[in-house]
Design a protein around this motif. Structure first.
Motif, PDB file in Angstrom:
ATOM      1  N   UNK A 136       1.056  -0.790   0.422  1.00 56.94           N
ATOM      2  CA  UNK A 136       0.294  -0.167  -0.411  1.00 56.94           C
ATOM      3  C   UNK A 136       1.321   1.122   0.151  1.00 56.94           C
ATOM      4  N   UNK A 137       0.742   2.270  -0.244  1.00 54.39           N
ATOM      5  CA  UNK A 137       1.427   3.529  -0.705  1.00 54.39           C
ATOM      6  C   UNK A 137       0.646   4.793  -0.309  1.00 54.39           C
ATOM      7  N   UNK A 138       1.156   4.929   0.670  1.00 62.38           N
ATOM      8  CA  UNK A 138       0.761   6.268   1.462  1.00 62.38           C
ATOM      9  C   UNK A 138       1.120   8.120   0.860  1.00 62.38           C
ATOM     10  N   UNK A 139      -0.063   8.303   0.212  1.00 56.97           N
ATOM     11  CA  UNK A 139       0.249   9.846  -0.685  1.00 56.97           C
ATOM     12  C   UNK A 139       0.267  10.791   0.732  1.00 56.97           C
ATOM     13  N   UNK A 148      -4.145  16.634   2.960  1.00 49.21           N
ATOM     14  CA  UNK A 148      -4.657  16.232   4.382  1.00 49.21           C
ATOM     15  C   UNK A 148      -4.142  15.791   4.966  1.00 49.21           C
ATOM     16  N   UNK A 149      -4.664  14.338   5.422  1.00 48.73           N
ATOM     17  CA  UNK A 149      -4.440  13.578   5.957  1.00 48.73           C
ATOM     18  C   UNK A 149      -3.957  12.691   4.884  1.00 48.73           C
ATOM     19  N   UNK A 150      -3.794  12.949   3.873  1.00 48.25           N
ATOM     20  CA  UNK A 150      -3.189  11.762   2.833  1.00 48.25           C
ATOM     21  C   UNK A 150      -4.259  11.270   2.513  1.00 48.25           C
ATOM     22  N   UNK A 151      -4.003   9.873   1.304  1.00 52.42           N
ATOM     23  CA  UNK A 151      -4.930   8.379   0.928  1.00 52.42           C
ATOM     24  C   UNK A 151      -3.819   7.363   0.722  1.00 52.42           C
ATOM     25  N   UNK A 152      -4.521   7.130   0.720  1.00 53.97           N
ATOM     26  CA  UNK A 152      -3.785   5.368   0.436  1.00 53.97           C
ATOM     27  C   UNK A 152      -3.681   4.761  -1.154  1.00 53.97           C
ATOM     28  N   UNK A 153      -3.137   4.512  -1.797  1.00 55.36           N
ATOM     29  CA  UNK A 153      -3.177   3.861  -3.589  1.00 55.36           C
ATOM     30  C   UNK A 153      -2.466   2.462  -3.172  1.00 55.36           C
ATOM     31  N   UNK A 154      -3.701   1.241  -3.982  1.00 59.82           N
ATOM     32  CA  UNK A 154      -3.232  -0.118  -3.832  1.00 59.82           C
ATOM     33  C   UNK A 154      -2.623   0.144  -5.334  1.00 59.82           C
TER      34      UNK A 154
END
Length: 338
Positions: free
Chosen positions: A54-57, A61-67
């Motif tokens: 899982x990649x955290x961007x 804000x608090x960001x998002x995860x990209x599969x």
């Protein structure tokens, strides 16, 4: 068993977490291990053998995860993992929130984070591992104690895909490097770690004149780093080939893996050399090698104003105190070994 590993720090920290991932796999060969890492490390993930990435961007804000993979997704919090364990190596508010969101039955982090806001609510296991007195890789491996794992001095573990190796070979051939070579990684994000270009050029001329090894310059594409490497190449009288900015992290690791020897400053590329087993001569100025040094048996650490054995309390010194003959003598010894 399902295990979620949160390592949202920099590239070097991710590389130094690979011994812990290796220990998890050794102890639980059937476990499903998911690694959550920062987007800046994305291009290295193909070399880290886990079941899912899982990649955290953190761009908003608090960001998002990209599969990753064909079923890529994105959402503002961690997908409900609902696993057995969440191991937070990061220690930030974001990673604590993500650990809480994961729904894992047990969650562990380091004891030094216990006093932070709501940590005692989120985590049930706190591991005492004083970061000041541990090599960073051993410190990260300490977090596995609640799972019954206690190991020391576990090697770094990267497994480079064939595409990266082939891409590196193609890039080298395109630059006219068809035989043995050395890698010089002189760039860094911290200006105080820069070493004089003329000293690197002297090292490159030694490698060419005495060992017939062209020096492949690697590095990032930032203007500062590019100017530094251009100055080295200009002073090296044709002993260098500049491939900086032309590959991602796995390509850089593949280029380093193919080299006869690596020399550079304390930066992520040094950890890559350690992970792929390339003989390494590393310059440490302001930073302490006790916490960050390569531990491969064919590694030499050159320290400003200090010598082995390295201790936690040693102060660094300016890069100016490290001379070209010091690096040349270290390389001479490394290249003399069978």
């Amino acid at each position: 068993m399902k295990i979620l590993v949160l390592q949202l720090k920099r590239i070097g920290d991710l590389i130094l977490t690979t011994p812990a991932l290796r220990c998890l796999r050794d102890a639980f060969p059937q476990a499903h291990i998911t690694l959550a890492s920062d987007a800046t490390c994305r291009s290295l993930l193909a070399a880290i053998p886990v079941d899912e990435h899982w990649v955290y961007e953190k761009s908003s804000g608090w960001g998002a995860f990209f599969g990753t993979g064909p079923n890529a997704w994105v959402r503002s919090d961690l997908p409900a993992f609902r696993g057995d364990w969440c191991l937070d190596f990061t220690g930030t508010d974001r990673s604590a929130w993500l650990a809480f969101s994961s729904g894992c039955q047990r969650k562990a982090t380091f004891a030094r984070f216990r006093k932070k806001l709501l940590r005692s609510v989120v985590f049930g296991d706190f591991v005492d591992s004083p970061v000041r007195t541990r090599h960073t890789a051993d410190h990260y491996t300490d977090l596995l104690r609640p799972l019954g794992i206690e190991r020391e001095n576990v090697p770094l573990d990267l497994q480079l895909p064939g595409t990266a190796l082939a891409g590196a070979a193609t890039a080298l051939a395109g630059a006219g490097v068809t035989g043995p070579y050395a890698v010089i990684h002189a760039g860094t994000a911290r200006p105080e770690k820069y070493w004089r270009p003329e000293r690197w050029a002297e090292v490159a001329r030694f490698l060419w004149n005495e060992h017939g090894l062209p020096s492949v310059l690697t590095g990032a594409a930032s203007p500062e780093e590019k100017a530094h490497l251009d100055a080295i190449a200009s002073a090296a009288d044709g002993a260098c080939v500049n491939l900086s900015g032309h590959s991602d992290l796995t390509g850089l690791a593949a280029t380093i893996q193919g080299a006869k020897v690596f020399c550079g400053v304390d930066t992520a590329a040094m950890h890559l050399a350690d992970a792929v087993g390339t003989p390494c001569a590393a310059l440490f100025g302001p930073t302490n090698p006790f916490h960050w040094r390569p531990r491969h048996t064919r590694s030499v650490i050159l320290r400003a104003d200090a010598s082995e054995p390295f201790t936690p309390g040693q102060k660094g010194g300016p890069m100016e105190h490290l001379t070209a003959p010091m690096m040349i003598n270290a390389l001479r010894d490394l290249l003399a070994e069978p």
